[in-house]
Scaffold this motif. Sequence first.
Motif, PDB file in Angstrom:
ATOM      1  N   PRO A   1      25.425 -28.293  67.429  1.00  0.00           N
ATOM      2  CA  PRO A   1      25.580 -27.612  66.138  1.00  0.00           C
ATOM      3  C   PRO A   1      26.395 -28.471  65.172  1.00  0.00           C
ATOM      4  O   PRO A   1      27.382 -29.098  65.557  1.00  0.00           O
ATOM      5  CB  PRO A   1      26.312 -26.329  66.491  1.00  0.00           C
ATOM      6  N   GLU A   2      25.945 -28.501  63.931  1.00  0.00           N
ATOM      7  CA  GLU A   2      26.661 -29.268  62.910  1.00  0.00           C
ATOM      8  C   GLU A   2      27.934 -28.519  62.543  1.00  0.00           C
ATOM      9  O   GLU A   2      27.922 -27.295  62.405  1.00  0.00           O
ATOM     10  CB  GLU A   2      25.765 -29.412  61.679  1.00  0.00           C
ATOM     11  N   PRO A   3      29.050 -29.237  62.404  1.00  0.00           N
ATOM     12  CA  PRO A   3      30.293 -28.540  62.040  1.00  0.00           C
ATOM     13  C   PRO A   3      30.189 -27.959  60.639  1.00  0.00           C
ATOM     14  O   PRO A   3      29.517 -28.504  59.768  1.00  0.00           O
ATOM     15  CB  PRO A   3      31.363 -29.627  62.109  1.00  0.00           C
ATOM     16  N   ASP A   4      30.866 -26.869  60.452  1.00  0.00           N
ATOM     17  CA  ASP A   4      30.956 -26.237  59.144  1.00  0.00           C
ATOM     18  C   ASP A   4      31.977 -27.013  58.314  1.00  0.00           C
ATOM     19  O   ASP A   4      32.911 -27.602  58.861  1.00  0.00           O
ATOM     20  CB  ASP A   4      31.410 -24.783  59.331  1.00  0.00           C
ATOM     21  N   ALA A   5      31.795 -27.048  57.020  1.00  0.00           N
ATOM     22  CA  ALA A   5      32.737 -27.760  56.146  1.00  0.00           C
ATOM     23  C   ALA A   5      34.166 -27.259  56.340  1.00  0.00           C
ATOM     24  O   ALA A   5      35.127 -28.025  56.229  1.00  0.00           O
ATOM     25  CB  ALA A   5      32.310 -27.616  54.693  1.00  0.00           C
ATOM     26  N   ALA A   6      34.319 -25.987  56.677  1.00  0.00           N
ATOM     27  CA  ALA A   6      35.653 -25.410  56.881  1.00  0.00           C
ATOM     28  C   ALA A   6      36.303 -25.921  58.167  1.00  0.00           C
ATOM     29  O   ALA A   6      37.513 -25.766  58.346  1.00  0.00           O
ATOM     30  CB  ALA A   6      35.570 -23.884  56.910  1.00  0.00           C
ATOM     31  N   ASP A   7      35.508 -26.537  59.053  1.00  0.00           N
ATOM     32  CA  ASP A   7      36.055 -27.064  60.308  1.00  0.00           C
ATOM     33  C   ASP A   7      36.843 -28.353  60.086  1.00  0.00           C
ATOM     34  O   ASP A   7      37.613 -28.766  60.941  1.00  0.00           O
ATOM     35  CB  ASP A   7      34.944 -27.331  61.319  1.00  0.00           C
ATOM     36  N   CYS A   8      36.619 -29.020  58.958  1.00  0.00           N
ATOM     37  CA  CYS A   8      37.297 -30.282  58.646  1.00  0.00           C
ATOM     38  C   CYS A   8      38.490 -29.992  57.743  1.00  0.00           C
ATOM     39  O   CYS A   8      38.358 -29.315  56.726  1.00  0.00           O
ATOM     40  CB  CYS A   8      36.324 -31.234  57.948  1.00  0.00           C
TER      41      CYS A   8
ATOM     42  N   TYR B   1      30.990 -34.832  66.112  1.00  0.00           N
ATOM     43  CA  TYR B   1      29.600 -34.407  65.940  1.00  0.00           C
ATOM     44  C   TYR B   1      28.656 -35.606  65.982  1.00  0.00           C
ATOM     45  O   TYR B   1      27.618 -35.547  66.638  1.00  0.00           O
ATOM     46  CB  TYR B   1      29.438 -33.645  64.623  1.00  0.00           C
TER      47      TYR B   1
ATOM     48  N   TYR C   1      33.664 -34.338  62.330  1.00  0.00           N
ATOM     49  CA  TYR C   1      32.407 -35.011  61.995  1.00  0.00           C
ATOM     50  C   TYR C   1      32.190 -36.249  62.867  1.00  0.00           C
ATOM     51  O   TYR C   1      31.052 -36.575  63.201  1.00  0.00           O
ATOM     52  CB  TYR C   1      32.349 -35.365  60.509  1.00  0.00           C
TER      53      TYR C   1
END
Length: 51
Positions: A12-19, A32, A29
């Motif tokens: 699964p691609e990380p959500d922008a909020a994960d960074c 990922y 990222y």
Amino acid sequence: MPDPDPPPRRPPEPDAADCCGEGCVRCVYDIYEEALERYQAELAAWQARHR
């Protein structure tokens, strides 16, 4: 009966909020991208077995 050799699952691609945006050495990222490279290699091997 489950498939004995199912295709690999794309990570699964990380959500922008994960960074956090702080430039971490091991950013979510980066992790990922490494998982995506492993997935692509596993997918190529799986496709070769199923030709």
